[in-house]
Design a protein around this motif. Structure first.
Motif, PDB file in Angstrom:
ATOM      1  N   GLU A 190       0.835  -1.202   0.000  1.00 59.70           N
ATOM      2  CA  GLU A 190       0.000   0.000   0.000  1.00 59.70           C
ATOM      3  C   GLU A 190       0.876   1.261   0.000  1.00 59.70           C
ATOM      4  N   GLU A 191       1.889   1.239   0.855  1.00 58.86           N
ATOM      5  CA  GLU A 191       2.764   2.422   0.916  1.00 58.86           C
ATOM      6  C   GLU A 191       3.480   2.629  -0.422  1.00 58.86           C
ATOM      7  N   ILE A 192       3.914   1.536  -1.027  1.00 64.78           N
ATOM      8  CA  ILE A 192       4.627   1.648  -2.306  1.00 64.78           C
ATOM      9  C   ILE A 192       3.703   2.207  -3.388  1.00 64.78           C
ATOM     10  N   LEU A 193       2.453   1.712  -3.415  1.00 57.48           N
ATOM     11  CA  LEU A 193       1.529   2.197  -4.453  1.00 57.48           C
ATOM     12  C   LEU A 193       1.192   3.677  -4.252  1.00 57.48           C
ATOM     13  N   GLU A 194       1.168   4.108  -3.000  1.00 59.03           N
ATOM     14  CA  GLU A 194       0.963   5.542  -2.754  1.00 59.03           C
ATOM     15  C   GLU A 194       2.158   6.365  -3.232  1.00 59.03           C
ATOM     16  N   THR A 245      11.287   6.845 -13.083  1.00 56.96           N
ATOM     17  CA  THR A 245      12.257   5.785 -12.768  1.00 56.96           C
ATOM     18  C   THR A 245      11.899   5.145 -11.414  1.00 56.96           C
ATOM     19  N   MET A 246      12.467   3.957 -11.157  1.00 57.87           N
ATOM     20  CA  MET A 246      12.282   3.307  -9.860  1.00 57.87           C
ATOM     21  C   MET A 246      12.832   4.235  -8.759  1.00 57.87           C
ATOM     22  N   HIS A 306      12.381  -3.224  -5.659  1.00 65.00           N
ATOM     23  CA  HIS A 306      12.616  -4.312  -6.617  1.00 65.00           C
ATOM     24  C   HIS A 306      12.317  -5.678  -6.009  1.00 65.00           C
ATOM     25  N   TYR A 307      12.458  -5.779  -4.677  1.00 66.01           N
ATOM     26  CA  TYR A 307      12.130  -7.037  -4.001  1.00 66.01           C
ATOM     27  C   TYR A 307      10.625  -7.292  -4.104  1.00 66.01           C
TER      28      TYR A 307
END
Lengths: 215, 215
Positions: B9-13, B28-29, B44-45
């Motif tokens: 969830e945090e990553i998608l935010e 970019t990442m 990436h994990y």
């Protein structure tokens, strides 16, 4: 700018081919050079930056469109309106035209952050809307259209046609008649109710099949 | 996928914030990592590639939208239709929302060449059109809408709203009421003629000002 020289003309045609092939975001001067008989350094001699080249390309595109419209300005308003709508109908599988409009769509999404590109997008919007406004005003004056508000009607028509095209080109094969369906619905829901008894509109089939139609 | 974990969830935010800030083409990442408390290697994990991350982001967006629609499915069809139309009206100067839709527009223009992105675009189109089709079918059944063809009417409405939004966000300040004008015209030209005498539609003003409205 107009097409000032044969060299400029050839370069702008190379921009056109390169955009269809590579899109806008990743387009390089080398991609454009590869599509022309000129070297990359000669391109830079004529146009300082890639942005200059794209701006010249858009100006040229808009100039040609403006000229084409002027040729049509004495035709009956109903025919001009139908011709305008038909221009947005995308034949399924027209990959070359699809590639061109996808590149333009990229330019539109990124152009919002670039004043010179955005100026051309605004000019293009004005040109499209003014075309429809002129047709509607002429038609109202000639008594073939009911007295609608030309500006608001033009905003509606242009938004609808643009949205239909964007959806057809971005959604793939199963949506390959999106523009056709939407134009037919526009005719039935928005155009027919504003026609007076004097109006004599060609059908969409007649317009699309007209061999003299300028695509 | 749903929001499987607090980390996802945090990553998608973070993807959401990074897209608004940087757009899609140049994202970019690292840009995404910069917007989260996670490192690029942790990203990436969780998600092998940037594409995986964007696909998860789109899936999550579509899941949320679907859930929100389900909550509304028992409201009267007139209210649901007005709510649907009002959702496209863009407040002038809403730069954050503008940035988000510009990034989506980039994704749409480039996604045509990427099967996984295009699948999500097609799902989004189906979701929008199905929403309108359901509203129209319910309204026809309840006798508040005339028996129009729900599929063709939905294609027209969705194309028009999409086109108006694209034009407003790409054309800059002088077009900051494009969506509002077009929604008002749609109501007058397309919706009002299909309402029966039983229909009781809230006005666009009431809908936009409704504090319970889910934006």
């Amino acid at each position: 700018m107009g097409r000032e020289s044969a060299t400029d003309e050839e370069i702008l045609e190379a921009v056109d081919r390169a955009l269809r092939k590579h899109g806008y975001a990743k387009l390089t001067m080398q991609d454009i050079a590869d599509e022309s008989s000129k070297s990359k350094s000669l391109l830079h001699y004529h146009f300082d930056t890639k942005e200059d080249l794209l701006v010249a390309f858009l100006d040229d595109l808009l100039d040609s469109y403006e000229q084409r419209l002027e040729c049509r300005s004495t035709d009956p308003p109903g025919e001009r309106l139908m011709e305008f709508l038909a221009r947005f109908v995308f034949a399924p599988g027209d990959e070359d035209r699809e590639a061109f409009h996808l590149a333009l769509l990229e330019m539109r999404s990124q152009g919002a952050f670039n004043d010179r590109i955005r100026e051309r997008l605004v000019r293009s919007d004005r040109l499209l809307r003014t075309t429809v406004i002129d047709i509607l005003e002429d038609g109202i004056e000639e008594g073939v259209f009911e007295p609608v508000d030309p500006e608001r009607t033009a905003a509606l028509l242009v938004a609808t046609l643009d949205g239909a095209r964007t959806r057809q080109i971005t959604l793939g094969e199963e949506n390959d008649s999106y523009t056709r369906t939407v134009v037919e619905e526009l005719l039935e829901r928005v155009i027919e109710p504003i026609l007076t008894e004097e109006a004599d509109l060609p059908t969409i089939e007649e317009t699309l099949d007209d061999p003299d139609r300028q695509g």
